[in-house]
Design a protein around this motif. Structure first.
Motif, PDB file in Angstrom:
ATOM      1  N   SER A   1       0.874  -1.244  -0.054  1.00  9.81           N
ATOM      2  CA  SER A   1      -0.002  -0.081  -0.038  1.00  9.81           C
ATOM      3  C   SER A   1       0.788   1.183  -0.133  1.00  9.81           C
ATOM      4  N   ASP A   2       0.316   2.327  -0.595  1.00  2.21           N
ATOM      5  CA  ASP A   2       1.280   3.474  -0.856  1.00  2.21           C
ATOM      6  C   ASP A   2       0.632   4.572   0.161  1.00  2.21           C
ATOM      7  N   ARG A   3      -0.407   4.148   0.711  1.00 10.06           N
ATOM      8  CA  ARG A   3      -0.873   5.153   1.685  1.00 10.06           C
ATOM      9  C   ARG A   3      -0.350   5.268   2.903  1.00 10.06           C
ATOM     10  N   LYS A   4       0.507   4.244   3.503  1.00 13.47           N
ATOM     11  CA  LYS A   4       0.922   4.246   4.919  1.00 13.47           C
ATOM     12  C   LYS A   4       2.223   5.089   5.098  1.00 13.47           C
ATOM     13  N   SER A   5       2.020   5.828   6.233  1.00 15.08           N
ATOM     14  CA  SER A   5       3.143   6.641   6.648  1.00 15.08           C
ATOM     15  C   SER A   5       3.485   6.362   8.155  1.00 15.08           C
ATOM     16  N   ILE A   6       4.579   7.013   8.589  1.00 13.45           N
ATOM     17  CA  ILE A   6       4.887   7.198   9.902  1.00 13.45           C
ATOM     18  C   ILE A   6       5.757   8.568  10.040  1.00 13.45           C
ATOM     19  N   SER A   7       5.355   9.344  11.226  1.00 10.25           N
ATOM     20  CA  SER A   7       5.889  10.603  11.417  1.00 10.25           C
ATOM     21  C   SER A   7       6.099  10.846  12.845  1.00 10.25           C
ATOM     22  N   SER A   8       6.759  11.849  13.109  1.00 10.71           N
ATOM     23  CA  SER A   8       6.964  12.339  14.609  1.00 10.71           C
ATOM     24  C   SER A   8       7.053  13.778  14.315  1.00 10.71           C
ATOM     25  N   GLU A   9       6.656  14.500  15.456  1.00 14.95           N
ATOM     26  CA  GLU A   9       6.920  16.011  15.490  1.00 14.95           C
ATOM     27  C   GLU A   9       7.440  16.436  16.881  1.00 14.95           C
ATOM     28  N   HIS A  10       7.890  17.618  16.902  1.00 21.23           N
ATOM     29  CA  HIS A  10       8.629  18.317  18.100  1.00 21.23           C
ATOM     30  C   HIS A  10       7.882  19.699  17.974  1.00 21.23           C
ATOM     31  N   THR A  11       7.505  20.091  19.272  1.00 25.66           N
ATOM     32  CA  THR A  11       7.132  21.672  19.276  1.00 25.66           C
ATOM     33  C   THR A  11       7.983  22.168  20.431  1.00 25.66           C
ATOM     34  N   PHE A  12       8.730  23.218  20.079  1.00 25.19           N
ATOM     35  CA  PHE A  12       9.568  23.872  20.978  1.00 25.19           C
ATOM     36  C   PHE A  12       8.820  24.747  21.941  1.00 25.19           C
ATOM     37  N   HIS A  13       9.314  24.815  23.249  1.00 23.83           N
ATOM     38  CA  HIS A  13       8.739  25.790  24.181  1.00 23.83           C
ATOM     39  C   HIS A  13       8.951  27.158  23.846  1.00 23.83           C
ATOM     40  N   ASN A  14      10.473  27.353  23.425  1.00 23.44           N
ATOM     41  CA  ASN A  14      10.735  28.544  22.714  1.00 23.44           C
ATOM     42  C   ASN A  14      11.167  28.321  21.581  1.00 23.44           C
ATOM     43  N   ASP A  15      11.025  29.232  20.471  1.00 25.51           N
ATOM     44  CA  ASP A  15      11.329  29.030  19.025  1.00 25.51           C
ATOM     45  C   ASP A  15      12.889  28.769  19.137  1.00 25.51           C
ATOM     46  N   VAL A  16      13.402  28.037  18.284  1.00 29.86           N
ATOM     47  CA  VAL A  16      14.640  27.813  17.950  1.00 29.86           C
ATOM     48  C   VAL A  16      15.130  28.249  16.719  1.00 29.86           C
ATOM     49  N   ALA A  17      16.244  28.645  16.618  1.00 29.66           N
ATOM     50  CA  ALA A  17      16.800  29.260  15.404  1.00 29.66           C
ATOM     51  C   ALA A  17      18.353  28.577  15.232  1.00 29.66           C
ATOM     52  N   ASP A  18      18.710  27.730  16.096  1.00 36.00           N
ATOM     53  CA  ASP A  18      20.214  27.141  15.943  1.00 36.00           C
ATOM     54  C   ASP A  18      20.043  25.868  14.969  1.00 36.00           C
ATOM     55  N   ARG A  19      20.671  25.759  14.219  1.00 37.77           N
ATOM     56  CA  ARG A  19      20.748  24.760  13.147  1.00 37.77           C
ATOM     57  C   ARG A  19      21.082  23.407  13.738  1.00 37.77           C
ATOM     58  N   ARG A  20      22.206  23.435  14.891  1.00 43.26           N
ATOM     59  CA  ARG A  20      22.684  22.109  15.543  1.00 43.26           C
ATOM     60  C   ARG A  20      21.375  21.574  16.226  1.00 43.26           C
ATOM     61  N   THR A  21      20.597  22.476  16.794  1.00 41.71           N
ATOM     62  CA  THR A  21      19.500  21.723  17.659  1.00 41.71           C
ATOM     63  C   THR A  21      18.454  21.402  16.874  1.00 41.71           C
ATOM     64  N   LEU A  22      18.102  21.958  15.885  1.00 37.11           N
ATOM     65  CA  LEU A  22      17.152  21.454  14.642  1.00 37.11           C
ATOM     66  C   LEU A  22      17.695  20.195  14.264  1.00 37.11           C
ATOM     67  N   GLU A  23      18.903  20.116  13.886  1.00 32.62           N
ATOM     68  CA  GLU A  23      19.422  18.801  13.431  1.00 32.62           C
ATOM     69  C   GLU A  23      19.313  17.681  14.269  1.00 32.62           C
ATOM     70  N   THR A  24      19.784  17.819  15.620  1.00 27.18           N
ATOM     71  CA  THR A  24      19.963  16.800  16.529  1.00 27.18           C
ATOM     72  C   THR A  24      18.499  16.390  16.863  1.00 27.18           C
ATOM     73  N   ILE A  25      17.347  17.289  16.741  1.00 23.26           N
ATOM     74  CA  ILE A  25      15.901  16.747  17.232  1.00 23.26           C
ATOM     75  C   ILE A  25      15.719  15.964  15.964  1.00 23.26           C
ATOM     76  N   LEU A  26      15.757  16.377  14.773  1.00 21.36           N
ATOM     77  CA  LEU A  26      15.602  15.740  13.506  1.00 21.36           C
ATOM     78  C   LEU A  26      16.362  14.166  13.563  1.00 21.36           C
ATOM     79  N   VAL A  27      17.474  14.205  13.848  1.00 17.88           N
ATOM     80  CA  VAL A  27      18.511  12.983  13.799  1.00 17.88           C
ATOM     81  C   VAL A  27      17.581  12.032  14.933  1.00 17.88           C
TER      82      VAL A  27
END
Length: 394
Positions: A239-265
């Motif tokens: 089936s092509d419809r299935k997917s899995i995902s994950s999200e993260h909401t920050f308490h304070n907005d983040v503009a640091d690439r390293r932090t964003l990458e670490t969470i994504l990894v």
């Protein structure tokens, strides 16, 4: 109404080699290896001419070249294989209502119930001819009453052949084959059976179930059934419809690439571990970036079927670069892996080396045993480097 099952196992013969030969006919008839570099790489696939020298997939390339010094080594091109696999999948999808794709070059199709209107073997034969005609790739199939016997029939039909095991003929078909031909029967199980003088499946068919249960415990029944061609496992539809995902909401907005990458990894690791646990592979990646004013950007990218984070993580990092302008603070970040197909993590063909394959197996077996995310990579470390440095989280 007949309740006989008609299961077909389809396998594209030495798929990667066949695809390369389409682009370069000079490779036809020669020993060809596809895979990593000679020093650290492993063989992802090899031609029948190379197999005669004792070469097989997952063998270190340097060992293969010792066995056959004149073999032609090709690094391989992911895009070509994905494209060829997609073409074959499309042909099957248009012709067959119920099928399961278990890897880039392997499918099960279920023709049960079709026998009221058509000859199932004829349907499978016509499908094979169509795939060969439309794609120019050699293909084999086996047809039987179960997935296990169909797969073993395909192996007997190769290269470029087809074989029907009639209902009631399963035991006779299996009897002369060596026990090592039974799918999922490990080396240590085979060794133990050899100690009892059991070498052919026919020998195994004569053994009592009680004896096998005494020697192998719960696995005894599995072995006894497989020797008789008994396998009730179903075809799990693609089936092509299935997917899995994950999200993260920050308490304070983040503009640091390293932090964003670490969470994504970290999210990507968990998702790819889930895929492997459920025997799934993804062929589409997406990253979602939401800013403080709720403006949301999602970018996605098609990739070859995989569940390996050393492929997924660089892809995700790359998408982040494109989706986020690098300055605006981010409120939410997410990863989605989609277009899932059922199938095991296949040794990834071109970047893999022996250490990496062993690492995946080790990480997964620890995580399966002790619960999710017991072991992971050191967060924030540059992933995609050659050296993994997994550590235990206490």
């Amino acid at each position: 109404m007949s309740n006989k099952r008609y299961i077909v196992h389809i396998d594209l013969d030495s798929f990667f080699v066949s695809v390369e030969r389409k682009f370069n006919p000079e490779l036809i008839g020669k020993p060809v290896l596809i895979g990593g570099s000679a020093d650290r790489g492993v063989v992802a696939s090899c031609s029948y001419e190379a197999r005669k020298y004792g070469i097989h997939s997952a063998m270190p390339t340097r060992q293969a070249l010792k066995l056959c010094p004149h073999a032609i080594v090709i690094h391989g091109t992911h895009g070509r294989y994905s494209e060829a696999s997609r073409e074959v999948t499309e042909i099957i999808d248009n012709a067959i209502p119920l099928y399961q794709k278990t890897s880039v070059d392997e499918f099960y199709i279920d023709l049960t119930g079709m026998d009221r209107f058509y000859d199932p073997y004829q349907i499978a034969s016509d499908l094979r001819q169509k795939i060969m005609r439309d794609t120019g790739l050699p293909i084999s199939f086996g047809m039987a009453s179960s997935k296990t016997v169909a797969k073993m029939a395909t192996n007997q039909a190769k290269p470029n052949g087809q074989l029907l095991v009639p209902h009631g003929g399963e035991m006779a078909f299996l009897a002369p084959l060596p026990i090592s031909k039974i799918p999922m029967l490990g080396e240590s199980t085979c060794k133990k059976l050899y100690e009892y003088g059991i070498e052919k499946i026919g020998d195994l068919q004569k053994v009592e179930l009680r004896f096998l249960q005494t020697v192998f415990g719960k696995a005894g029944l599995f072995i006894w059934e497989k020797a008789r061609g008994i396998d009730h496992s179903e075809i799990v539809p693609h089936s092509d419809r299935k997917s899995i995902s994950s999200e993260h909401t920050f308490h304070n907005d983040v503009a640091d690439r390293r932090t964003l990458e670490t969470i994504l990894v970290s999210m990507t690791e968990e998702l790819s571990y889930k895929l492997r646990k459920e025997d799934k592979l993804a062929s589409c990646l997406a990253v979602k970036v939401r800013y403080s004013n709720f403006e949301t950007h999602t970018l996605q990218q098609k990739i070859p079927l995989t569940a390996a984070e050393h492929i997924l993580i660089p892809g995700i990092k790359n998408l982040l670069k494109k989706a986020w302008n690098g300055h605006r603070p981010v409120r939410l970040i997410g990863v989605r892996l989609s277009n899932l197909a059922t199938g095991r993590y296949q040794i990834n063909l071109f970047e893999d080396n022996e250490e990496r394959i062993r690492l995946y197996q080790a990480m997964d077996s620890i995580n399966f045993k002790f619960g999710d995310k017991t072991v992971c990579r050191a967060a924030g470390m540059e992933i995609g480097t050659r050296n993994f440095n997994p550590f235990l989280k206490g």
